[in-house]
Write an enzyme that holds these catalytic residues in place. Sequence first.
Site, PDB file in Angstrom:
ATOM      1  N   ARG A   1      -2.314   5.765   8.079  1.00 53.42           N
ATOM      2  CA  ARG A   1      -1.794   4.587   8.771  1.00 53.42           C
ATOM      3  C   ARG A   1      -0.517   4.930   9.521  1.00 53.42           C
ATOM      4  O   ARG A   1       0.568   4.482   9.165  1.00 53.42           O
ATOM      5  CB  ARG A   1      -1.520   3.451   7.771  1.00 53.42           C
ATOM      6  CG  ARG A   1      -2.727   2.785   7.165  1.00 53.42           C
ATOM      7  CD  ARG A   1      -3.611   2.062   8.167  1.00 53.42           C
ATOM      8  NE  ARG A   1      -2.957   1.071   8.990  1.00 53.42           N
ATOM      9  CZ  ARG A   1      -2.911  -0.220   8.721  1.00 53.42           C
ATOM     10  NH1 ARG A   1      -3.480  -0.697   7.639  1.00 53.42           N
ATOM     11  NH2 ARG A   1      -2.298  -1.049   9.542  1.00 53.42           N
TER      12      ARG A   1
ATOM     13  N   GLU B   1     -12.013   6.775  -4.665  1.00 54.46           N
ATOM     14  CA  GLU B   1     -12.297   6.306  -3.312  1.00 54.46           C
ATOM     15  C   GLU B   1     -13.750   6.649  -2.953  1.00 54.46           C
ATOM     16  O   GLU B   1     -14.352   7.534  -3.559  1.00 54.46           O
ATOM     17  CB  GLU B   1     -11.388   7.021  -2.300  1.00 54.46           C
ATOM     18  CG  GLU B   1      -9.983   6.528  -2.274  1.00 54.46           C
ATOM     19  CD  GLU B   1      -9.836   5.159  -1.626  1.00 54.46           C
ATOM     20  OE1 GLU B   1     -10.553   4.843  -0.654  1.00 54.46           O
ATOM     21  OE2 GLU B   1      -8.986   4.410  -2.099  1.00 54.46           O
TER      22      GLU B   1
ATOM     23  N   ARG C   1       2.742   4.838 -16.073  1.00 61.12           N
ATOM     24  CA  ARG C   1       3.028   4.316 -17.407  1.00 61.12           C
ATOM     25  C   ARG C   1       4.173   5.049 -18.098  1.00 61.12           C
ATOM     26  O   ARG C   1       4.795   4.511 -19.003  1.00 61.12           O
ATOM     27  CB  ARG C   1       1.776   4.377 -18.268  1.00 61.12           C
ATOM     28  CG  ARG C   1       0.723   3.385 -17.849  1.00 61.12           C
ATOM     29  CD  ARG C   1      -0.427   3.349 -18.843  1.00 61.12           C
ATOM     30  NE  ARG C   1      -1.484   2.529 -18.319  1.00 61.12           N
ATOM     31  CZ  ARG C   1      -2.641   3.008 -17.860  1.00 61.12           C
ATOM     32  NH1 ARG C   1      -2.878   4.300 -17.876  1.00 61.12           N
ATOM     33  NH2 ARG C   1      -3.559   2.193 -17.388  1.00 61.12           N
TER      34      ARG C   1
ATOM     35  N   ARG D   1       0.842  -1.197   0.000  1.00 59.74           N
ATOM     36  CA  ARG D   1       0.000   0.000   0.000  1.00 59.74           C
ATOM     37  C   ARG D   1       0.872   1.240   0.000  1.00 59.74           C
ATOM     38  O   ARG D   1       1.976   1.251   0.538  1.00 59.74           O
ATOM     39  CB  ARG D   1      -0.888   0.012   1.237  1.00 59.74           C
ATOM     40  CG  ARG D   1      -1.896  -1.100   1.254  1.00 59.74           C
ATOM     41  CD  ARG D   1      -2.735  -1.008   2.507  1.00 59.74           C
ATOM     42  NE  ARG D   1      -1.899  -1.078   3.698  1.00 59.74           N
ATOM     43  CZ  ARG D   1      -1.902  -2.083   4.560  1.00 59.74           C
ATOM     44  NH1 ARG D   1      -2.691  -3.099   4.378  1.00 59.74           N
ATOM     45  NH2 ARG D   1      -1.128  -2.076   5.624  1.00 59.74           N
TER      46      ARG D   1
ATOM     47  N   ARG E   1      -4.037   7.069  -3.628  1.00 62.11           N
ATOM     48  CA  ARG E   1      -3.650   5.811  -2.984  1.00 62.11           C
ATOM     49  C   ARG E   1      -3.226   4.806  -4.054  1.00 62.11           C
ATOM     50  O   ARG E   1      -3.813   4.771  -5.136  1.00 62.11           O
ATOM     51  CB  ARG E   1      -4.817   5.237  -2.188  1.00 62.11           C
ATOM     52  CG  ARG E   1      -5.203   6.036  -0.967  1.00 62.11           C
ATOM     53  CD  ARG E   1      -6.438   5.410  -0.316  1.00 62.11           C
ATOM     54  NE  ARG E   1      -6.782   5.994   0.943  1.00 62.11           N
ATOM     55  CZ  ARG E   1      -7.621   7.027   1.091  1.00 62.11           C
ATOM     56  NH1 ARG E   1      -8.171   7.602   0.048  1.00 62.11           N
ATOM     57  NH2 ARG E   1      -7.895   7.480   2.297  1.00 62.11           N
TER      58      ARG E   1
ATOM     59  N   CYS F   1      -7.181   3.047 -12.673  1.00 57.67           N
ATOM     60  CA  CYS F   1      -7.570   4.134 -11.764  1.00 57.67           C
ATOM     61  C   CYS F   1      -9.042   4.010 -11.375  1.00 57.67           C
ATOM     62  O   CYS F   1      -9.863   3.536 -12.157  1.00 57.67           O
ATOM     63  CB  CYS F   1      -7.378   5.491 -12.434  1.00 57.67           C
ATOM     64  SG  CYS F   1      -5.673   5.944 -12.717  1.00 57.67           S
TER      65      CYS F   1
ATOM     66  N   TYR G   1       3.701   5.942   3.032  1.00 60.29           N
ATOM     67  CA  TYR G   1       2.740   7.032   3.191  1.00 60.29           C
ATOM     68  C   TYR G   1       3.509   8.344   3.198  1.00 60.29           C
ATOM     69  O   TYR G   1       4.447   8.508   3.983  1.00 60.29           O
ATOM     70  CB  TYR G   1       1.922   6.852   4.477  1.00 60.29           C
ATOM     71  CG  TYR G   1       1.028   5.643   4.379  1.00 60.29           C
ATOM     72  CD1 TYR G   1      -0.256   5.768   3.875  1.00 60.29           C
ATOM     73  CD2 TYR G   1       1.491   4.381   4.716  1.00 60.29           C
ATOM     74  CE1 TYR G   1      -1.070   4.657   3.739  1.00 60.29           C
ATOM     75  CE2 TYR G   1       0.687   3.262   4.574  1.00 60.29           C
ATOM     76  CZ  TYR G   1      -0.597   3.411   4.083  1.00 60.29           C
ATOM     77  OH  TYR G   1      -1.396   2.312   3.929  1.00 60.29           O
TER      78      TYR G   1
END
Length: 124
Positions: free
Chosen positions: A116, A78, A63, A7, A90, A75, A108
């Site tokens: 997180r 959220e 890319r 992540r 994200r 893509c 992050y």
Amino acid sequence: MVTRAIRGATTVEEDREELVLQATEALIIEMVEQNDIEIEDIASVIVSTTMDVNSVFPARAIRSIEGWAYVPVMCTHEMDVPGAIQKCIRLMMHVNTNKTQREMEHIYQNEAVRLRPDLVKEDK
């Protein structure tokens, strides 16, 4: 070898094409470097943004990195949850690896460290 997910998340100050592309590229590069990932070991990358990031497809940044033309990238947006972090990008990178889940370094950056804090290294 197993497939694991790494992540990552970052934020941008404004929804401007160049900022979104720069932030996305910086994030994916750090994810790869911190996890010693070879491009051929990447199965796919899912990129999501909050609804307020829509100036460009962040996948375009991925890319455009040399050697990444054949990595499947998609893509999406959220969920628009009240009070959630804004202007956030994200990434979920699926990789083939011998590492355990605990060994994966989740990255992050910027305001996204709030998502997180338990996974953010102190030396970053």
